[in-house]
Design a protein around this motif. Structure first.
Motif, PDB file in Angstrom:
ATOM      1  N   ASP A 172       0.836  -1.206   0.000  1.00 47.58           N
ATOM      2  CA  ASP A 172       0.000   0.000   0.000  1.00 47.58           C
ATOM      3  C   ASP A 172       0.873   1.258   0.000  1.00 47.58           C
ATOM      4  N   GLU A 173       1.923   1.219   0.819  1.00 45.07           N
ATOM      5  CA  GLU A 173       2.840   2.358   0.917  1.00 45.07           C
ATOM      6  C   GLU A 173       3.527   2.622  -0.441  1.00 45.07           C
ATOM      7  N   VAL A 174       3.966   1.566  -1.113  1.00 37.77           N
ATOM      8  CA  VAL A 174       4.643   1.695  -2.405  1.00 37.77           C
ATOM      9  C   VAL A 174       3.652   2.167  -3.478  1.00 37.77           C
ATOM     10  N   LYS A 175       2.403   1.693  -3.401  1.00 41.75           N
ATOM     11  CA  LYS A 175       1.380   2.161  -4.353  1.00 41.75           C
ATOM     12  C   LYS A 175       1.186   3.664  -4.199  1.00 41.75           C
ATOM     13  N   GLN A 176       1.129   4.144  -2.942  1.00 45.07           N
ATOM     14  CA  GLN A 176       0.927   5.569  -2.665  1.00 45.07           C
ATOM     15  C   GLN A 176       2.143   6.394  -3.106  1.00 45.07           C
ATOM     16  N   GLY A 177       3.328   5.955  -2.699  1.00 46.82           N
ATOM     17  CA  GLY A 177       4.548   6.736  -2.933  1.00 46.82           C
ATOM     18  C   GLY A 177       5.169   6.546  -4.302  1.00 46.82           C
ATOM     19  N   GLY A 178       4.912   5.414  -4.936  1.00 45.94           N
ATOM     20  CA  GLY A 178       5.447   5.155  -6.269  1.00 45.94           C
ATOM     21  C   GLY A 178       6.930   4.864  -6.323  1.00 45.94           C
TER      22      GLY A 178
END
Length: 161
Positions: free
Chosen positions: A112-118
């Protein structure tokens, strides 16, 4: 021989691995004067042997280090008797099940964090078991992950889609 026959033979071989492992672990418990009951199961393509009972924390160790060592020794004992490599999994006191739940949540949260931050996110070094659980959770969240580094410092990196 049909596909079903092959599967039955595999299950029998895995059950045999579980029995050899259970005998080996039972011997170690006796030597160490630990109380524990042994459960055997076959899950997927591996035998699973679990030791359940009180006061087994010493057999798990810090971050599961003793458990990993006992699993390798148990695999060696099975290999010596069968002549075949084994993917047998050993669990003590429910450690792996608890750890699996923690790591699945971590994998989902990091995805989820990587999806948000890219941006890709590297995680702390983990055992092969721990990395597999995280990879599965990240894949279930629709992202890609890879293991990098050398043992025992091998770690997971989660990448954006």
């Amino acid at each position: 021989m049909s596909q079903t026959d092959t599967t039955e033979v595999d299950v029998q071989a895995l059950e045999q691995e579980g029995e050899i492992a259970a005998d080996y672990i039972e011997g170690l418990l006796d030597i160490g004067d630990y109380d524990g009951d042994i459960d055997m199961d076959v899950e997927g393509e591996r035998a699973i042997v679990a030791v359940v009972g009180g006061s087994l924390d010493e057999l798990v160790g810090k971050r599961g280090e003793v458990l990993e060592a006992l699993q390798e020794l148990t695999r060696l004992a099975v290999h010596r008797q069968t002549g075949n490599r084994t993917r047998l999994m050993l669990d003590i006191g429910g450690y792996r099940e608890r750890r699996r739940a923690e790591l699945t949540k971590m994998g989902t949260d990091v995805a989820d964090e990587v999806k948000q931050g890219g941006k890709p996110k590297p995680l702390a070094p983990m055992t092969p078991f721990e990395r597999k659980v995280v990879h599965d959770a990240v894949a279930a969240a629709g992202l890609r992950s890879e293991s990098e580094g050398e043992e025992p410092e091998r770690y997971v990196v989660v990448y954006p889609a």
